[in-house]
Design an enzyme around this catalytic site. Structure first.
Site, PDB file in Angstrom:
ATOM      1  N   ASN A 161      25.783  44.443  39.003  1.00  0.00           N
ATOM      2  CA  ASN A 161      25.208  43.819  37.815  1.00  0.00           C
ATOM      3  C   ASN A 161      24.905  42.337  38.058  1.00  0.00           C
ATOM      4  O   ASN A 161      23.867  41.823  37.634  1.00  0.00           O
ATOM      5  CB  ASN A 161      26.178  43.939  36.633  1.00  0.00           C
ATOM      6  CG  ASN A 161      26.375  45.367  36.182  1.00  0.00           C
ATOM      7  OD1 ASN A 161      25.574  46.236  36.476  1.00  0.00           O
ATOM      8  ND2 ASN A 161      27.460  45.593  35.455  1.00  0.00           N
ATOM      9  N   TYR A 200      31.356  56.585  35.159  1.00  0.00           N
ATOM     10  CA  TYR A 200      32.159  56.257  33.992  1.00  0.00           C
ATOM     11  C   TYR A 200      31.392  56.612  32.731  1.00  0.00           C
ATOM     12  O   TYR A 200      30.160  56.583  32.699  1.00  0.00           O
ATOM     13  CB  TYR A 200      32.629  54.803  34.003  1.00  0.00           C
ATOM     14  CG  TYR A 200      31.663  53.743  33.542  1.00  0.00           C
ATOM     15  CD1 TYR A 200      31.667  53.291  32.226  1.00  0.00           C
ATOM     16  CD2 TYR A 200      30.800  53.135  34.444  1.00  0.00           C
ATOM     17  CE1 TYR A 200      30.814  52.285  31.820  1.00  0.00           C
ATOM     18  CE2 TYR A 200      29.959  52.127  34.044  1.00  0.00           C
ATOM     19  CZ  TYR A 200      29.955  51.701  32.726  1.00  0.00           C
ATOM     20  OH  TYR A 200      29.115  50.699  32.320  1.00  0.00           O
ATOM     21  N   GLY A 240      28.584  44.677  30.626  1.00  0.00           N
ATOM     22  CA  GLY A 240      27.866  43.852  31.582  1.00  0.00           C
ATOM     23  C   GLY A 240      27.612  42.436  31.109  1.00  0.00           C
ATOM     24  O   GLY A 240      27.021  41.634  31.847  1.00  0.00           O
ATOM     25  N   GLY A 270      29.798  40.031  30.675  1.00  0.00           N
ATOM     26  CA  GLY A 270      30.532  39.120  31.548  1.00  0.00           C
ATOM     27  C   GLY A 270      29.856  38.950  32.897  1.00  0.00           C
ATOM     28  O   GLY A 270      29.871  37.859  33.482  1.00  0.00           O
ATOM     29  N   ASP A 271      29.241  40.016  33.393  1.00  0.00           N
ATOM     30  CA  ASP A 271      28.507  39.927  34.661  1.00  0.00           C
ATOM     31  C   ASP A 271      27.261  39.055  34.494  1.00  0.00           C
ATOM     32  O   ASP A 271      26.898  38.300  35.401  1.00  0.00           O
ATOM     33  CB  ASP A 271      28.123  41.325  35.130  1.00  0.00           C
ATOM     34  CG  ASP A 271      29.330  42.241  35.270  1.00  0.00           C
ATOM     35  OD1 ASP A 271      30.402  41.745  35.658  1.00  0.00           O
ATOM     36  OD2 ASP A 271      29.198  43.447  34.982  1.00  0.00           O
TER      37      ASP A 271
END
Length: 341
Positions: free
Chosen positions: A43, A94, A280, A282-283
């Site tokens: 990501n 996931y 995603g 935080g990415d």
């Protein structure tokens, strides 16, 4: 005088397929699933490639259509996949049940025994995969996968340091993964942070590393945690984090912080509502901060604002990765929220 090489960022970690019910349905009642490609390191690589940065992925994928699809997604986003090897085995999955209102999102992992999780340090030619790179990014997810992956993450960080790369580490603590085996996350993560030049993590990550707690709130707690981290890990030069207050699944308050040993940049808190997908985010923040630091290592305020802009924008986008460019960041920071014609 030799010129400084252009940044070339390598990302080491597992690629995953994400499956989620449409229309915010519960997984147990879904009869179809939407598919996306994810993985924390991938990501960030996609986010930075979308901003025009040279990025490469170092990983392993199954030699089957799922692996081919994941590779195509990264290459389509501009990520170099020359060092994504093929192997026999399965793709990590996931399942995400998206949150709605006061119902939180929920993740179920199905990644045990994946091609990447079975890889060891002997499967990688570090001279080849790191050659020409200036930075290596990895996260706390890889060592959480099991003892072999834990040793692999440490080997990757050591190989990067031995070759003069800057190491970037994102804590990304995943309690469910660590709990699945006889692990010692504090010892493993401490070794990785000890090798890092830049760290992404908040007071909870630092409390885990140091076996302590930070009792104050807000600014005081963040300042105490960062001071403790810098004292314990002399190699870390930059720490970046977000503060998130969750009012509901689709309404969050966010602020960003980037600091060195002697300077701090802290943004104002902003409201992010109507959230489409927070996975995603935080990415995206990591991509935005790194992009800002690569533009000007001394401009901590610019890096914090770039990270905040990208994480806020990611909440509007389905899927795991940010696909926004510099123009989108500039528009966000200037308050251009109306239709751009």
């Amino acid at each position: 005088m030799a010129s400084t090489p252009a940044p070339n960022l390598a990302f080491f970690g597992e690629l995953l397929v994400r499956l989620s019910p449409p229309d915010k349905m519960l997984l147990r009642s879904a009869r179809s699933l939407d598919l996306a490609v994810g993985g924390a390191e991938a990501n960030v690589a996609i986010g930075l490639a979308s901003l025009g940065r040279a990025t490469r992925m170092i990983s392993r994928l199954p030699a089957n259509p799922l692996g081919q699809m994941a590779r195509s997604v990264l290459m389509g986003a501009g990520v170099d996949c020359a060092h994504v090897a093929k192997g026999e085995g399965r793709m990590g999955l996931y399942f995400l049940t998206p949150g709605a209102g006061l119902r939180a999102s929920e993740v179920v992992y199905d990644r045990a025994g994946s091609v990447f999780a079975r890889a060891s340090a002997d499967d990688f030619d570090w001279d080849a995969v790191l050659g020409g790179a200036t930075h290596l990014f990895l996260s706390g997810i890889t060592p959480a996968l099991g003892p072999v992956s834990s040793a692999l993450a440490i080997a990757a960080a050591k190989a990067a340091k031995a070759r003069g790369l800057s190491v970037i580490f994102d804590g990304n603590y995943r309690g469910l993964l660590w709990a699945a085996w006889d692990s010692d996350p504090r010892a493993t993560l401490s070794e990785l942070v000890g090798l890092a030049d830049i760290m992404f993590g908040n007071h909870r990550d630092i409390a885990l590393l140091l076996g302590t707690s930070f009792d104050n709130d807000g600014e005081e707690r963040r300042r105490a945690a960062s001071a403790a981290l810098f004292a314990a890990f002399p190699n870390v030069q930059v720490l970046a984090s977000t503060a998130r207050h969750v009012a509901a699944a689709d309404q969050h308050l966010l602020s960003a912080r980037v600091e060195t040993r002697d300077r701090v940049a802290q943004t104002d808190e902003i409201a992010v509502s109507g959230i489409v997908d927070r996975i995603g985010a935080g990415d995206a923040f990591a991509a935005g901060v790194l992009h800002g630091l690569l533009r000007s290592a001394d401009d901590l305020d610019g890096a914090a604002k770039s990270g905040l802009a990208l994480t806020a924008l990611k909440h509007s986008l389905p899927g795991d990765a940010s696909l926004f460019g510099q123009g989108d960041i500039d528009a966000f920071l200037s308050g251009e929220f109306d239709v751009r014609r």
